[in-house]
Enzyme design. Structure first.
Site, short mmCIF file in Angstrom:
data_model
loop_
_atom_site.label_atom_id
_atom_site.label_comp_id
_atom_site.label_asym_id
_atom_site.label_seq_id
_atom_site.Cartn_x
_atom_site.Cartn_y
_atom_site.Cartn_z
N HIS A 13 0.99 -1.13 -0.02
CA HIS A 13 0.07 -0.16 0.15
C HIS A 13 1.00 1.08 -0.05
O HIS A 13 1.99 1.27 0.61
CB HIS A 13 -0.82 0.20 1.27
CG HIS A 13 -1.80 -1.22 1.53
ND1 HIS A 13 -1.13 -2.28 2.07
CD2 HIS A 13 -2.94 -1.23 1.39
CE1 HIS A 13 -2.34 -2.97 2.47
NE2 HIS A 13 -3.29 -2.47 1.98
N ASP A 50 2.34 1.95 3.30
CA ASP A 50 3.53 1.04 3.99
C ASP A 50 4.89 1.52 3.67
O ASP A 50 5.56 1.09 4.60
CB ASP A 50 3.25 -0.38 3.42
CG ASP A 50 1.85 -1.05 3.54
OD1 ASP A 50 1.11 -0.68 4.23
OD2 ASP A 50 1.70 -1.73 2.42
C1 XUL Z 1 -7.51 -6.57 4.20
C2 XUL Z 1 -6.78 -6.95 3.18
C3 XUL Z 1 -5.77 -5.93 2.51
C4 XUL Z 1 -5.62 -5.93 0.94
C5 XUL Z 1 -5.00 -4.69 0.32
O1 XUL Z 1 -8.12 -7.46 4.62
O2 XUL Z 1 -6.76 -8.07 2.66
O3 XUL Z 1 -4.52 -6.15 3.20
O4 XUL Z 1 -5.08 -7.14 0.32
O5 XUL Z 1 -5.34 -3.56 0.59
#
Ligand code: XUL
Ligand code: CO
Length: 437
Positions: free
Chosen positions: A99, A102
């Site tokens: 993300h 992150d």
């Molecule tokens: C949340 C989840 C996230 C997504 C990316 O449950 O799975 O980490 O994979 O935003």
């Protein structure tokens, strides 16, 4: 600086090995059904669980021992980049995922936040060049910051929606810069708590508008990644709009988005929705929507998203069987959206968790390949559905039958004979295959 000094390159040592820091099943160059394991599985490490998460839960503070634990701000962000590439190299994993938040800290303005991001993206790019590691997907975190309390693309406030759009725009630029294979939209807080204060129709229309804008912008900048939506039924909101594969596909169909999106399916999200992972994969595959997998597992006794490393052989076998049946994972991969338990707080545990997941998937792949090669389930299907290959069944599937012709047939076809599905026998055969590979 090395962050995992005590660990060398993880090697394949095979079934007899008792070295915990070695693979017993994952042999990247081993050919299975015409492709190497590495090509089938396309493993990825999730930045957030591995380098950003440090053990905190709703009842306790961070407790993980990490070489970057004493740093903060941009120094911390830079250290995590180094740790990421050292980890990928030692583990022998080709991809990673992140993300935006992150990898770099938010500043006090969007300008400052984007500047921080640019510095780290440059660093990632350099490291990717020297290491050959690739980005499986990136995404925008539009759920942690308090501004997103009521969602992002489904926000109740247009100012928040505009901010989210700006964040997605930047995310697409970052994805292009790093040559990402996919771009993921997981609906962080895209959902609702109560209909009493929610305009569901407007929220869904707005979400689709955001997706259309993203498609247009990716085209404009020449970013050709596969767009993915990741379904999840609940958590953090009580009702997430992208509930499961079927719901998400019908959303994409309604808004004319099916040509631009596929699905990123996650095991623990499937079970939260009351489905098996293989159900979700099959639903996606038969609709041409299988994009990528977030590999993890939940806990039968807990009702939330525990994101544990996948260690259930039965599940990875059926998962890989579905992937093989669908013709492979394409540009997607197997991303470990999984975290070590809070009690596994030493740096080595990050390796042990991934090794457990990779070996369990490789074992599942081998078993699934055997099921496929020996046509174990195919021959059952051939036999079970044989009535549709001739006579009245062929009339049905070829579109020749009408209610009248079927009535005429039914009137003279008495009694009807059904045959046993024999599922207990089939499950025992699966067990034998899993333990034989
Ligand atoms: C949340 C989840 C996230 C997504 C990316 O449950 O799975 O980490 O994979 O935003
Ligand atoms: Co996920």
């Amino acid at each position: 600086m090395a962050y995992f000094d005590g660990v060398g390159k993880i090697q394949f040592e095979g079934k007899g090995s008792d070295n915990p820091l070695a693979f017993k099943h994952y042999n990247p160059k081993e050919v299975v059904l015409g492709k190497t394991m590495e090509e089938h599985l396309r493993f990825a490490v999730a930045y957030w669980h591995t380098f950003t998460y440090e053990g905190a839960d709703p009842f306790g503070a961070n407790n993980a021992i990490r070489g970057w634990g004493n740093l903060s701000g941009m120094d911390l962000a830079k250290a995590r980049v180094e740790a990421n590439f050292e980890f990928l190299e030692k583990l022998g994993v080709p991809f990673y995922c992140f993300h935006d938040r992150d990898i770099a800290p938010e500043g006090s303005t969007l300008q400052e936040t984007n500047k921080n991001l640019d510095v780290i993206v440059d660093l990632l790019k350099q490291n990717m060049k020297t290491s050959g590691k690739k980005l499986l997907w990136n995404t925008a975190n539009m759920f942690t910051n308090p501004r997103f309390v009521f969602g992002a693309g489904t926000a109740v406030n247009a100012d928040v929606y505009a901010y989210a759009a700006a964040q997605v725009k930047k995310g697409l630029e970052v994805g292009k810069e790093l040559d990402s294979e996919n771009y993921v939209f997981w609906g962080g807080r895209e959902g609702y708590e109560t209909l009493l204060n929610t305009d569901m129709a407007l929220e869904l229309d707005n979400l689709a508008r955001l997706f259309h804008m993203a498609v247009a912008y990716a085209k404009e900048i020449g970013f050709d990644a596969q767009f993915l939506i990741e379904p999840k039924p609940k958590e953090p909101t009580k009702h997430q709009y992208d509930f499961d594969a079927a719901t998400t596909i019908s959303f994409l169909q309604k808004y004319g988005l099916t040509d631009h999106f596929k699905l990123n399916l996650e095991a623990n999200h499937a079970t939260l929705a009351g489905h098996t992972f293989e159900h979700e994969i099959r639903v996606a595959a038969i609709n041409g929507m299988l994009g990528s997998l977030d590999a993890n597992q939940g806990d039968m006794l807990l009702g939330w998203d525990t994101d544990e490393f996948p260690t259930d052989l039965y599940s990875t076998t059926l998962t890989m069987y579905e992937v093989l049946r669908a013709g492979g994972i394409g540009r997607g991969g197997v991303n470990f959206d999984a975290k070590v338990r809070r009690g596994s707080f030493e740096p080595d545990d990050l390796f042990l968790g991934h090794i457990a997941g990779m070996d369990t998937f490789a074992w599942g792949l081998k078993a699934a390949a055997k099921i496929t090669e020996e046509r174990v389930l195919d021959s059952i299907l051939d036999e079970r559905y044989r009535s549709f290959r001739e006579g009245i069944g062929l009339d049905i599937v070829s579109g020749k039958a009408t209610l009248a012709s079927l009535e005429q047939y039914a009137l003279q076809n008495n009694p009807i004979k059904n045959e046993s599905g024999r599922q207990e026998r089939i499950k025992l055969v699966l067990n034998e295959i899993i333990y034989s590979v």
